[in-house]
Design an enzyme around this catalytic site. Structure first.
Site, short mmCIF file in Angstrom:
data_model
loop_
_atom_site.label_atom_id
_atom_site.label_comp_id
_atom_site.label_asym_id
_atom_site.label_seq_id
_atom_site.Cartn_x
_atom_site.Cartn_y
_atom_site.Cartn_z
N LYS A 33 0.84 -1.20 -0.08
CA LYS A 33 -0.04 0.10 -0.09
C LYS A 33 0.76 1.17 0.07
CE LYS A 33 -0.45 -0.20 5.18
NZ LYS A 33 -1.16 -0.71 6.17
N ARG A 131 -11.05 0.52 14.30
CA ARG A 131 -10.87 1.13 13.16
C ARG A 131 -11.62 0.65 11.92
NH1 ARG A 131 -4.52 1.15 10.88
NH2 ARG A 131 -5.28 -1.06 10.25
N TYR A 253 14.93 30.44 8.35
CA TYR A 253 13.96 31.19 8.89
C TYR A 253 14.33 31.10 10.04
CZ TYR A 253 11.61 30.44 4.29
OH TYR A 253 11.25 30.86 3.02
#
Ligand SMILES: *Cc1c(COP(=O)(O)O)cnc(C)c1O
Length: 358
Positions: A33, A131, A253
């Site tokens: 998958k 699930r 940053y």
């Protein structure tokens, strides 16, 4: 200048599958998958098929359609089931749905009636994941009246373990016991239980068909113990630029890293858009010819920066290894505060995926 390269050692994937299959009493499938956990199902599934792997699991119908195009006549099961309206596609392409609810059973039964033939499927019974799969009430309904399975050629009854990687987890023992009861109520139907970590529970989670995923791709199925699997992934990128900054100057940053001395900073073209999790900012340690190279400053979308002050041999074009020997995918995951699964499946689409040996 070369681009970042994601090396996938397909031979190591095959070796991992062979070693798992050899340690298992029953048959061993391969879970491919999410594009084989980000590594490229079109690269990996055919190699596994040539090595003797006959059964593959994907999550979605789209993944199954794509896999069918490269996997020949292999058996392909779809964990998330057959979406409503896709029954014809599943039948045409011989895709086997996992039936996750009584509603799924009813729809597949209807498709079988319309097709005039019994249709293959797996039945997923939830034993503690909450699930997917039939819940306790739905399973009780099956036990009361099995006609909901008429017309369905049940190939496997399956369940999924919630904590297989945790040694001695009491919830695993409870799930195994529930699954044994489920299997006993379906005599003659083969069983499928263990994922990668479950296979290392040996007898405790043995079934007719194991479903390893992450261990095939070099993830450690026994966290806290030495990884029994072969490494599969290397990720390396060339240095684009080197600059020298003075003491007190910052990098990236928000200036989260400040030079304490005159420093050489190397920039590579890999950022969080490529799966280099931003949580690895100021944490990841890359390698150059085995020597550690600390990432400094925030990871940007397309770039990241390294302190190479003590590595004068690093010049533009030098390769920095982000994942590789001595710095496995589980190590990167630990630095990022996540698991190998997420590091692998986040590997971006911008890399060339190159089949090569680690
Ligand atoms: C993803 C998945 C697997 C494979 O799990 P790994 O931990 O990667 O081995 C097996 N079964 C089911 C139901 C899954 O969702």
């Amino acid at each position: 200048m070369t681009a970042p390269v994601l090396g996938v050692d397909v031979g190591a994937v095959v070796a991992n599958w062979r070693s798992l299959a050899a340690s298992h009493g029953g048959e061993t499938a391969a879970v491919v998958k999410a594009d084989a956990y980000g590594l490229g199902a079109a690269l990996i599934a055919p190699a596994l098929a040539r090595a003797g792997c006959r059964r593959f699991f994907v999550a979605t119908a789209d993944e199954a359609m794509a896999l069918r195009d490269v996997a020949g006549a292999a058996w392909i099961a779809v964990l998330n089931g057959c979406p409503a309206g896709c029954e014809g596609d599943f039948i045409d392409r011989a895709l086997v749905p996992v039936l996750n609810s009584l509603a799924d059973c009813a729809r597949w039964q209807e498709a079988a009636r319309a097709a005039g033939q019994a249709l293959p499927a797996l039945l997923h019974v939830d034993t503690g994941m909450s699930r997917l799969g039939l819940d306790a009430g739905e399973w009780a309904a099956v036990l009361r009246d099995r006609s909901c399975l008429d017309g369905i050629a049940l190939q496997f009854v399956m369940s999924h373990l919630a904590s297989a990687e945790v040694a001695g987890a009491p919830e695993t023992a409870a799930q195994v016991a529930r699954f044994a009861a489920v299997a006993a109520a379906l005599p003659g139907v083969a069983t499928s239980l263990a994922n990668s970590s479950g296979m290392f529970l040996r007898e405790a989670a043995r079934s007719d068909l194991a479903r390893p995923g992450v261990a095939l791709y070099g993830g450690n199925p026994v966290p806290g113990q030495p990884n029994p699997m072969r490494a599969v992934v290397t990720l390396a990128a060339p240095v684009l630029q080197i600059r020298v900054i003075g003491p007190g100057e910052t990098v990236g940053y928000n200036g989260t890293w400040r030079a304490a001395r005159r420093s050489r900073i190397a920039t590579i073209g890999v950022g969080y858009a490529d799966g280099l999790a931003r949580t690895l900012s100021n944490r990841l340690t890359a390698r150059h010819e085995g020597r550690p190279v600390p990432l400094v400053g925030r990871i940007s979308m397309d770039l990241s920066t390294f302190d190479v002050t003590d590595l004068p041999e690093i010049v533009p074009g030098s390769m920095l290894e982000l994942i590789g020997p001595g710095h496995a995918v589980d190590d990167v995951a630990a630095e990022a505060g996540t698991i190998a699964y997420e590091i692998l499946t986040s590997l971006g689409r911008r890399y060339r995926r190159v089949a090569k040996s680690v």
